[in-house]
Design a protein around this motif. Structure first.
Motif, short mmCIF file in Angstrom:
data_model
loop_
_atom_site.label_atom_id
_atom_site.label_comp_id
_atom_site.label_asym_id
_atom_site.label_seq_id
_atom_site.Cartn_x
_atom_site.Cartn_y
_atom_site.Cartn_z
N VAL A 31 0.84 -1.21 0.00
CA VAL A 31 0.00 0.00 0.00
C VAL A 31 0.88 1.26 0.00
CG1 VAL A 31 -1.73 1.30 1.30
CG2 VAL A 31 -1.97 -1.16 1.02
N ALA A 32 2.00 1.23 0.71
CA ALA A 32 2.90 2.39 0.71
C ALA A 32 3.46 2.64 -0.68
CB ALA A 32 4.04 2.16 1.70
N LEU A 33 3.72 1.58 -1.42
CA LEU A 33 4.31 1.72 -2.75
C LEU A 33 3.27 2.08 -3.81
CD1 LEU A 33 7.01 1.42 -4.24
CD2 LEU A 33 6.44 -0.97 -4.62
N HIS A 34 2.10 1.42 -3.76
CA HIS A 34 1.11 1.57 -4.82
C HIS A 34 -0.14 2.34 -4.42
CE1 HIS A 34 3.34 -1.21 -7.35
NE2 HIS A 34 3.47 -2.00 -6.29
N GLY A 35 -0.33 2.58 -3.13
CA GLY A 35 -1.52 3.30 -2.68
C GLY A 35 -2.71 2.39 -2.52
N ARG A 64 -4.07 0.94 8.85
CA ARG A 64 -4.04 2.29 8.29
C ARG A 64 -3.32 3.24 9.24
NH1 ARG A 64 -9.21 5.48 8.17
NH2 ARG A 64 -9.74 3.66 9.39
N PRO A 65 -2.37 4.04 8.73
CA PRO A 65 -1.58 4.93 9.61
C PRO A 65 -2.42 5.95 10.37
CG PRO A 65 -0.58 4.80 7.43
CD PRO A 65 -1.89 4.09 7.36
N GLY A 66 -3.45 6.50 9.78
CA GLY A 66 -4.25 7.54 10.43
C GLY A 66 -5.34 7.00 11.34
N LEU A 67 -5.38 5.70 11.53
CA LEU A 67 -6.42 5.08 12.34
C LEU A 67 -6.23 5.44 13.81
CD1 LEU A 67 -8.80 3.06 12.36
CD2 LEU A 67 -7.11 1.27 12.77
#
Length: 90
Positions: A31-35, A64-67
């Protein structure tokens, strides 16, 4: 077919059961690489033997980082009560 430690591999080759830290790492790197997006492609391209829905739910609910985890602040609770009084259960 049953495997060790609660893991099962379904007929289609999908893995079921608890996620391992290695799988979490693969998903986060992908997810970090491709979104985010096209979760069905994530399962195949990342090397995970999970279906797209499982990958999406793992990301949205756990990785998810913002969770935000934990208790609501008094301000957040006040906003919820205010909006509920305004709009009800919509």
């Amino acid at each position: 077919m049953d495997d060790m430690m609660g893991w099962r591999v379904a007929e289609g080759g999908w893995r079921k059961g608890p996620w391992t830290p290695a799988e979490d790492k693969l998903l986060m790197e992908y997810v970090a690489l491709h979104g985010e997006g096209r979760w069905s492609a994530v399962a195949g391209c990342s090397g995970l033997k999970r279906n797209g829905k499982s990958c999406r739910l793992r990301w949205v609910n756990y990785l998810r980082p913002g969770l935000k985890k934990g208790q609501l602040s008094p301000q957040e609770e006040g906003i919820i009560i205010e909006l509920h009084a305004l709009w009800g259960n919509k």
